[in-house]
Design an enzyme around this catalytic site. Sequence first.
Site, mmCIF file in Angstrom:
data_model
loop_
_atom_site.group_PDB
_atom_site.id
_atom_site.type_symbol
_atom_site.label_atom_id
_atom_site.label_comp_id
_atom_site.label_asym_id
_atom_site.label_seq_id
_atom_site.Cartn_x
_atom_site.Cartn_y
_atom_site.Cartn_z
ATOM 1 N N SER A 216 69.400 40.462 92.523
ATOM 2 C CA SER A 216 69.031 40.371 91.115
ATOM 3 C C SER A 216 69.450 41.597 90.315
ATOM 4 O O SER A 216 69.241 41.643 89.100
ATOM 5 C CB SER A 216 67.513 40.184 91.000
ATOM 6 N N GLU B 17 73.196 33.078 87.555
ATOM 7 C CA GLU B 17 74.184 34.076 87.142
ATOM 8 C C GLU B 17 75.226 34.186 88.259
ATOM 9 O O GLU B 17 74.873 34.411 89.422
ATOM 10 C CB GLU B 17 73.532 35.441 86.934
ATOM 11 N N HIS C 2 72.946 34.613 91.510
ATOM 12 C CA HIS C 2 71.581 35.038 91.218
ATOM 13 C C HIS C 2 70.802 33.864 90.634
ATOM 14 O O HIS C 2 70.930 33.533 89.462
ATOM 15 C CB HIS C 2 71.588 36.221 90.248
ATOM 16 N N ASN D 224 68.181 40.603 84.200
ATOM 17 C CA ASN D 224 67.210 41.653 84.483
ATOM 18 C C ASN D 224 67.444 42.920 83.686
ATOM 19 O O ASN D 224 66.529 43.739 83.545
ATOM 20 C CB ASN D 224 67.176 41.943 85.983
#
Length: 288
Positions: free
Chosen positions: A119, A152, A140, A190
Amino acid sequence: MGINNISVVGAGQMGSGIAQVAALAGCRVLLHDTDDARISAAMDSIGRSLMIGAAKGRYSPEEAATALARLVPGGGLSAAADADLVIEAATENMAVKKGIFAALDGICGEGTILASNTSSLSLTELASATERPEQVIGMHFMNPVPVMKLVEIIRGLRTSEETYAEAAGLAARMGKTPLEVRDFPGFVSNRILMPMINEAVYAVYEGVAKAETVDDVMRLGMNHPMGPLALADLIGLDTCLAIMETLHEGFGDSKYRPCPLLRSYVHAGWLGRKSGRGFYAYGGGEGS
């Protein structure tokens, strides 16, 4: 190439979710973990989740049963030798992940794609642990995997176009929306989400408001389906801290400094839902 055989390394919440959606997409899936009890628990959890999905009409009971039959509890990593693609979903730690990738590089066939569900960590650095950097990519998934649509897709510096196309195509087969992002700390999701969570923790740490109030402000005022602190508990406070540390180290900017309260909770073992306590109590424990 075509991806039909997948190995998932890590039978935690993310790994089991990835295994489930891969099986529903028609892939044979080997689920690996160093802890046999975790594999057993993951298989039980996937079975329940598939039945719930069938009951809600997302697919038929027959499709759920067929998907479950495609799942095989794996042993050691050597069982991944025949995989078309391996998805690593281990703890968010570069040394651990590089060790897994180096081992897989020596086990898997020449054409096997090695993907990571990281992540926040660098795919280029992960790829350096292998002799096949062109076949290393990030996938991800979002939590909970069976529900959330985004994946992702992160290219390392040397990831090939063919590898990207295979990974994005697999994500689409799983019913997900693959979006390409560059290999930067935290990627897009993130890099934006974790500083918001960190700032919410600071609001509690500095006595601005209680956790419940912070979450209610974001739910009722910003229309978020879940407050940032409840979301942090769902993700795992240890994971949130690891990502903030990656952002802080990667960018060298003080705005990514993890809140001391977040670090204290992790040191205390208050990791969120998985430990029974985080910013909220689960299973009858005392709240924050």
